[in-house]
Design a protein around this motif. Structure first.
Motif, PDB file in Angstrom:
ATOM      1  N   TYR A  24       0.858  -1.122  -0.029  1.00  0.00           N
ATOM      2  CA  TYR A  24      -0.073  -0.012   0.006  1.00  0.00           C
ATOM      3  C   TYR A  24       0.965   1.311  -0.034  1.00  0.00           C
ATOM      4  O   TYR A  24       1.539   1.648   0.985  1.00  0.00           O
ATOM      5  CB  TYR A  24      -1.052  -0.157   1.157  1.00  0.00           C
ATOM      6  N   LEU A  25       0.964   1.947  -1.085  1.00  0.00           N
ATOM      7  CA  LEU A  25       1.775   3.330  -1.464  1.00  0.00           C
ATOM      8  C   LEU A  25       1.091   4.211  -1.367  1.00  0.00           C
ATOM      9  O   LEU A  25      -0.371   4.351  -1.616  1.00  0.00           O
ATOM     10  CB  LEU A  25       2.561   2.875  -2.661  1.00  0.00           C
ATOM     11  N   GLY A  26       1.793   5.474  -0.886  1.00  0.00           N
ATOM     12  CA  GLY A  26       0.964   6.699  -0.821  1.00  0.00           C
ATOM     13  C   GLY A  26       2.016   7.931  -0.564  1.00  0.00           C
ATOM     14  O   GLY A  26       3.218   7.545   0.011  1.00  0.00           O
ATOM     15  N   GLU A  27       1.586   9.138  -0.387  1.00  0.00           N
ATOM     16  CA  GLU A  27       2.128  10.167   0.207  1.00  0.00           C
ATOM     17  C   GLU A  27       2.064  10.263   1.774  1.00  0.00           C
ATOM     18  O   GLU A  27       0.874  10.027   2.263  1.00  0.00           O
ATOM     19  CB  GLU A  27       1.762  11.665  -0.552  1.00  0.00           C
ATOM     20  N   VAL A  28       3.054  10.381   2.451  1.00  0.00           N
ATOM     21  CA  VAL A  28       3.133  10.426   3.880  1.00  0.00           C
ATOM     22  C   VAL A  28       2.756  12.029   4.250  1.00  0.00           C
ATOM     23  O   VAL A  28       3.354  12.887   3.718  1.00  0.00           O
ATOM     24  CB  VAL A  28       4.390   9.949   4.489  1.00  0.00           C
ATOM     25  N   LEU A  67      -4.189   8.672  -2.962  1.00  0.00           N
ATOM     26  CA  LEU A  67      -5.066   9.110  -3.892  1.00  0.00           C
ATOM     27  C   LEU A  67      -4.168   9.358  -5.365  1.00  0.00           C
ATOM     28  O   LEU A  67      -4.648   9.103  -6.272  1.00  0.00           O
ATOM     29  CB  LEU A  67      -5.592  10.465  -3.450  1.00  0.00           C
ATOM     30  N   ASN A  68      -3.148  10.163  -5.225  1.00  0.00           N
ATOM     31  CA  ASN A  68      -2.398  10.366  -6.150  1.00  0.00           C
ATOM     32  C   ASN A  68      -1.019   9.511  -6.378  1.00  0.00           C
ATOM     33  O   ASN A  68      -0.350   9.633  -7.779  1.00  0.00           O
ATOM     34  CB  ASN A  68      -1.948  12.179  -6.480  1.00  0.00           C
ATOM     35  N   MET A  69      -0.510   9.031  -5.538  1.00  0.00           N
ATOM     36  CA  MET A  69       0.681   8.544  -5.383  1.00  0.00           C
ATOM     37  C   MET A  69       0.468   6.893  -4.895  1.00  0.00           C
ATOM     38  O   MET A  69       1.485   6.316  -4.675  1.00  0.00           O
ATOM     39  CB  MET A  69       1.824   8.919  -4.478  1.00  0.00           C
ATOM     40  N   GLY A  70      -0.419   6.485  -5.118  1.00  0.00           N
ATOM     41  CA  GLY A  70      -0.921   4.799  -4.679  1.00  0.00           C
ATOM     42  C   GLY A  70      -0.541   3.910  -5.434  1.00  0.00           C
ATOM     43  O   GLY A  70      -0.493   4.106  -6.730  1.00  0.00           O
TER      44      GLY A  70
END
Length: 140
Positions: free
Chosen positions: A59-63, A96-99
Motif C-alpha cells: 500500500y503506497l502513498g504520500e506520507v 490518492l495521487n501516489m498510490g
C-alpha cells in the motif's frame, strides 16, 4: 520485519538467494487486477488463488500529517474517493495521487485481507495481507 536481501541466516541450499521473507523488497506479489464492482466503484481481485498470510501488494502513498489529512478531507466533495491509511506515530498515508493498486481493496464486514505494518531495512511499509485463503477471482 523483512530480512536484508542476501544476508538472512535462515537461507539454505533450498533457497540459495535467501529466505522467502523479502517479498516487499523483491516485489513478489500474486497477480491482481482492478475492476469495476456492481455497487462500490472500483475493486481489487486476485487472478490466482492464494493461502492465508499471503502478501498481496504494498500500500503506497504520500506520507502526510493528520492535520493535512483533515484539510484534504474538508476539501472533498461527497462523491470524491479517498484512500487514507493511518501509519501511527502521527502520520497518515494518502494513496490518492501516489498510490498502488492496493488502494482499490474495499472495506468489508467480513474481510479476507488486512493492512499490516512491516519494517523493511529500518523503514515502515504497509502491506495488504490475506487473513484467510482467497480464491482466484475473489474480491480483496
Amino acid at each position: 520485519m523483512e530480512c536484508p536481501l542476501g544476508r538472512c541466516l535462515a537461507a539454505s541450499l533450498d533457497a540459495p538467494d535467501g529466505c522467502g521473507n523479502c517479498r516487499l523488497q523483491k516485489h513478489q506479489f500474486p497477480e491482481i487486477e482492478v475492476f469495476e464492482t456492481a455497487s462500490r466503484g472500483h475493486g481489487l481481485r486476485l487472478k490466482q488463488s492464494v493461502s492465508q498470510g499471503t502478501m498481496v501488494a504494498e500500500y503506497l502513498g504520500e506520507v502526510i500529517t493528520p492535520e493535512e489529512c483533515l484539510n484534504r478531507m474538508q476539501q472533498m466533495d461527497a462523491s470524491d474517493d479517498f484512500y487514507f491509511a493511518s501509519l501511527g506515530g502521527g502520520l497518515v498515508l494518502d494513496a490518492l495521487n501516489m498510490g498502488s493498486e492496493a488502494r482499490f481493496a474495499n472495506h468489508s464486514c467480513e474481510p479476507n485481507a488486512e493492512l499490516q505494518k512491516w519494517s523493511v531495512l529500518g523503514e515502515w511499509h504497509i502491506a495488504l495481507v490475506t487473513t484467510r485463503d482467497v480464491e482466484e477471482g475473489e474480491e480483496v
